[in-house]
Design an enzyme around this catalytic site. Structure first.
Site, PDB file in Angstrom:
ATOM      1  N   GLY A 179     -20.468 -47.218  20.223  1.00  0.00           N
ATOM      2  CA  GLY A 179     -21.716 -46.470  20.138  1.00  0.00           C
ATOM      3  C   GLY A 179     -22.274 -46.278  18.744  1.00  0.00           C
ATOM      4  O   GLY A 179     -23.481 -46.105  18.569  1.00  0.00           O
ATOM      5  N   GLU A 206     -19.715 -41.640  13.713  1.00  0.00           N
ATOM      6  CA  GLU A 206     -19.677 -41.537  15.177  1.00  0.00           C
ATOM      7  C   GLU A 206     -21.097 -41.390  15.713  1.00  0.00           C
ATOM      8  O   GLU A 206     -21.988 -40.903  15.010  1.00  0.00           O
ATOM      9  CB  GLU A 206     -18.871 -40.291  15.572  1.00  0.00           C
ATOM     10  CG  GLU A 206     -17.628 -40.512  16.377  1.00  0.00           C
ATOM     11  CD  GLU A 206     -17.788 -41.100  17.773  1.00  0.00           C
ATOM     12  OE1 GLU A 206     -18.617 -42.005  17.982  1.00  0.00           O
ATOM     13  OE2 GLU A 206     -17.044 -40.654  18.638  1.00  0.00           O
ATOM     14  N   ASP A 207     -21.272 -41.763  16.965  1.00  0.00           N
ATOM     15  CA  ASP A 207     -22.593 -41.629  17.569  1.00  0.00           C
ATOM     16  C   ASP A 207     -22.899 -40.186  17.957  1.00  0.00           C
ATOM     17  O   ASP A 207     -23.957 -39.655  17.638  1.00  0.00           O
ATOM     18  CB  ASP A 207     -22.758 -42.577  18.773  1.00  0.00           C
ATOM     19  CG  ASP A 207     -21.645 -42.467  19.809  1.00  0.00           C
ATOM     20  OD1 ASP A 207     -20.730 -41.629  19.647  1.00  0.00           O
ATOM     21  OD2 ASP A 207     -21.688 -43.230  20.792  1.00  0.00           O
ATOM     22  N   ASP A 267     -19.567 -34.375  21.623  1.00  0.00           N
ATOM     23  CA  ASP A 267     -19.859 -33.708  22.891  1.00  0.00           C
ATOM     24  C   ASP A 267     -18.838 -32.575  23.051  1.00  0.00           C
ATOM     25  O   ASP A 267     -19.012 -31.503  22.475  1.00  0.00           O
ATOM     26  CB  ASP A 267     -19.790 -34.791  23.974  1.00  0.00           C
ATOM     27  CG  ASP A 267     -20.223 -34.321  25.345  1.00  0.00           C
ATOM     28  OD1 ASP A 267     -21.153 -33.524  25.435  1.00  0.00           O
ATOM     29  OD2 ASP A 267     -19.639 -34.788  26.339  1.00  0.00           O
ATOM     30  N   LYS A 285     -23.978 -32.187  20.375  1.00  0.00           N
ATOM     31  CA  LYS A 285     -24.308 -31.309  21.506  1.00  0.00           C
ATOM     32  C   LYS A 285     -23.448 -30.055  21.395  1.00  0.00           C
ATOM     33  O   LYS A 285     -22.398 -29.962  22.047  1.00  0.00           O
ATOM     34  CB  LYS A 285     -23.978 -32.005  22.836  1.00  0.00           C
ATOM     35  CG  LYS A 285     -24.878 -33.144  23.228  1.00  0.00           C
ATOM     36  CD  LYS A 285     -24.403 -33.718  24.567  1.00  0.00           C
ATOM     37  CE  LYS A 285     -25.302 -34.824  25.058  1.00  0.00           C
ATOM     38  NZ  LYS A 285     -24.738 -35.489  26.268  1.00  0.00           N
ATOM     39  N   PHE A 330     -28.064 -36.467  29.276  1.00  0.00           N
ATOM     40  CA  PHE A 330     -27.428 -37.754  29.024  1.00  0.00           C
ATOM     41  C   PHE A 330     -28.375 -38.667  28.253  1.00  0.00           C
ATOM     42  O   PHE A 330     -29.454 -39.011  28.719  1.00  0.00           O
ATOM     43  CB  PHE A 330     -26.962 -38.437  30.312  1.00  0.00           C
ATOM     44  CG  PHE A 330     -26.038 -39.576  30.006  1.00  0.00           C
ATOM     45  CD1 PHE A 330     -24.699 -39.335  29.712  1.00  0.00           C
ATOM     46  CD2 PHE A 330     -26.511 -40.879  29.934  1.00  0.00           C
ATOM     47  CE1 PHE A 330     -23.846 -40.375  29.371  1.00  0.00           C
ATOM     48  CE2 PHE A 330     -25.663 -41.926  29.588  1.00  0.00           C
ATOM     49  CZ  PHE A 330     -24.333 -41.670  29.314  1.00  0.00           C
ATOM     50  N   ASP A 360     -24.991 -46.058  25.147  1.00  0.00           N
ATOM     51  CA  ASP A 360     -25.212 -46.842  26.362  1.00  0.00           C
ATOM     52  C   ASP A 360     -25.039 -46.014  27.617  1.00  0.00           C
ATOM     53  O   ASP A 360     -24.509 -44.903  27.611  1.00  0.00           O
ATOM     54  CB  ASP A 360     -24.207 -47.997  26.420  1.00  0.00           C
ATOM     55  CG  ASP A 360     -22.814 -47.530  26.836  1.00  0.00           C
ATOM     56  OD1 ASP A 360     -22.343 -46.491  26.303  1.00  0.00           O
ATOM     57  OD2 ASP A 360     -22.203 -48.168  27.701  1.00  0.00           O
ATOM     58  N   ARG A 402     -28.272 -49.791  24.698  1.00  0.00           N
ATOM     59  CA  ARG A 402     -27.863 -49.622  23.297  1.00  0.00           C
ATOM     60  C   ARG A 402     -28.927 -50.144  22.344  1.00  0.00           C
ATOM     61  O   ARG A 402     -28.996 -49.720  21.200  1.00  0.00           O
ATOM     62  CB  ARG A 402     -26.569 -50.401  23.009  1.00  0.00           C
ATOM     63  CG  ARG A 402     -25.338 -49.874  23.693  1.00  0.00           C
ATOM     64  CD  ARG A 402     -24.094 -50.498  23.059  1.00  0.00           C
ATOM     65  NE  ARG A 402     -22.909 -50.388  23.898  1.00  0.00           N
ATOM     66  CZ  ARG A 402     -22.127 -49.317  23.980  1.00  0.00           C
ATOM     67  NH1 ARG A 402     -22.421 -48.245  23.271  1.00  0.00           N
ATOM     68  NH2 ARG A 402     -21.071 -49.302  24.756  1.00  0.00           N
TER      69      ARG A 402
HETATM   70  P1  5GP Z   1     -16.341 -35.987  23.210  1.00  0.00           P
HETATM   71  O1  5GP Z   1     -14.933 -36.416  23.000  1.00  0.00           O
HETATM   72  O2  5GP Z   1     -16.956 -35.279  22.041  1.00  0.00           O
HETATM   73  O3  5GP Z   1     -16.506 -35.205  24.493  1.00  0.00           O
HETATM   74  O4  5GP Z   1     -17.127 -37.287  23.540  1.00  0.00           O
HETATM   75  C1  5GP Z   1     -17.776 -38.045  22.637  1.00  0.00           C
HETATM   76  C2  5GP Z   1     -18.111 -39.355  23.319  1.00  0.00           C
HETATM   77  O5  5GP Z   1     -18.695 -39.137  24.624  1.00  0.00           O
HETATM   78  C3  5GP Z   1     -19.161 -40.076  22.545  1.00  0.00           C
HETATM   79  O6  5GP Z   1     -18.598 -40.879  21.534  1.00  0.00           O
HETATM   80  C4  5GP Z   1     -19.846 -40.875  23.626  1.00  0.00           C
HETATM   81  O7  5GP Z   1     -19.142 -42.072  23.838  1.00  0.00           O
HETATM   82  C5  5GP Z   1     -19.744 -40.026  24.859  1.00  0.00           C
HETATM   83  N1  5GP Z   1     -20.984 -39.248  25.107  1.00  0.00           N
HETATM   84  C6  5GP Z   1     -21.153 -37.912  25.048  1.00  0.00           C
HETATM   85  N2  5GP Z   1     -22.407 -37.553  25.345  1.00  0.00           N
HETATM   86  C7  5GP Z   1     -23.076 -38.710  25.578  1.00  0.00           C
HETATM   87  C8  5GP Z   1     -24.448 -39.011  25.933  1.00  0.00           C
HETATM   88  O8  5GP Z   1     -25.338 -38.151  26.092  1.00  0.00           O
HETATM   89  N3  5GP Z   1     -24.748 -40.326  26.084  1.00  0.00           N
HETATM   90  C9  5GP Z   1     -23.836 -41.328  25.929  1.00  0.00           C
HETATM   91  N4  5GP Z   1     -24.254 -42.572  26.097  1.00  0.00           N
HETATM   92  N5  5GP Z   1     -22.542 -41.084  25.596  1.00  0.00           N
HETATM   93  C10 5GP Z   1     -22.180 -39.786  25.421  1.00  0.00           C
HETATM   94 MG    MG Z   2     -18.245 -42.783  21.097  1.00  0.00          MG
END
Ligand code: 5GP
Ligand code: MG
Length: 181
Positions: free
Chosen positions: A44, A98-99, A102, A130, A151, A158, A164
């Site tokens: 991402g 990182e993208d 969450d 977020k 989302f 993606d 993407r």
């Molecule tokens: P975390 O471990 O912080 O819960 O998750 C982070 C990962 O969840 C991100 O690197 C991404 O891959 C995925 N993710 C979280 N929110 C989104 C979103 O709104 N869209 C997409 N495409 N991926 C997300």
């Molecule tokens: Mg990711």
């Protein structure tokens, strides 16, 4: 066509470009003019990383790692991290890119994994955050934008391997991932 799957554009390409430009300046101010090892989290982060490193200037070594959660039900939440290619970080200034953050579990695990490799410093830059979704106490040093709990796709993010390549960050229509059986 991807456009019909989009609910609305959250961040335009111009807004993102402006923010990435100022983030790069802030990061260089923090880290100085020395070499930075920019470690992108696949997949991402690849678009954000590509734009960010070109704005950083100076010496930048671009590397990648892979981070994936097991989702097979056996060990839920288990994070598997592995380098994608050579990754020697000892004594170096690492910028993890990182993208999106969450729950925070991925970033927390990645920071711990990087720390074990003995870098001189670790700085984290995420395009999107977020904060309402956070489950572990972790925050990035540099955040592009705080975003709502929806989302998102585009600019590297993606859904099922698509979107993407959108230049903007957009909210995906719920009908794309719900209501199908
Ligand atoms: P975390 O471990 O912080 O819960 O998750 C982070 C990962 O969840 C991100 O690197 C991404 O891959 C995925 N993710 C979280 N929110 C989104 C979103 O709104 N869209 C997409 N495409 N991926 C997300
Ligand atoms: Mg990711």
């Amino acid at each position: 066509m991807a456009e019909k799957d989009i609910e609305r554009v959250l961040l335009t390409a111009d807004e993102i470009a402006d923010r990435v430009n100022s983030l790069a300046g802030e990061i260089r101010s923090r880290l100085g003019d020395g070499e930075i090892v920019a470690v992108g989290v696949l997949t991402g982060a690849f678009v954000f990383l590509a734009d960010l490193v070109r704005r950083l200037g100076g010496n930048v070594d671009v590397r990648f790692l892979r981070a994936a959660s097991y989702r097979d039900g056996t060990r839920p939440g288990e994070l598997r991290i592995e380098p994608a290619g050579d990754l020697s970080l000892a004594g170096r200034d690492v910028l993890v890119v990182e993208d999106i953050v969450d729950t925070g579990k991925s970033l927390e695990g990645i920071l711990r994994w990087l720390q074990e490799r003995g870098p001189r410093s670790i700085t984290s830059a995420v395009l999107l955050d977020k904060p309402d979704r956070r489950e572990v106490d972790v925050s990035a040093d540099f955040v592009g934008f705080e975003v709502p709990d929806e989302f998102l796709v585009g600019y590297g993010l993606d859904y099922a391997g698509r979107y993407r390549n959108l230049s903007s960050v957009a909210v995906l229509r719920r009908s794309v991932y719900e209501g199908r059986d």
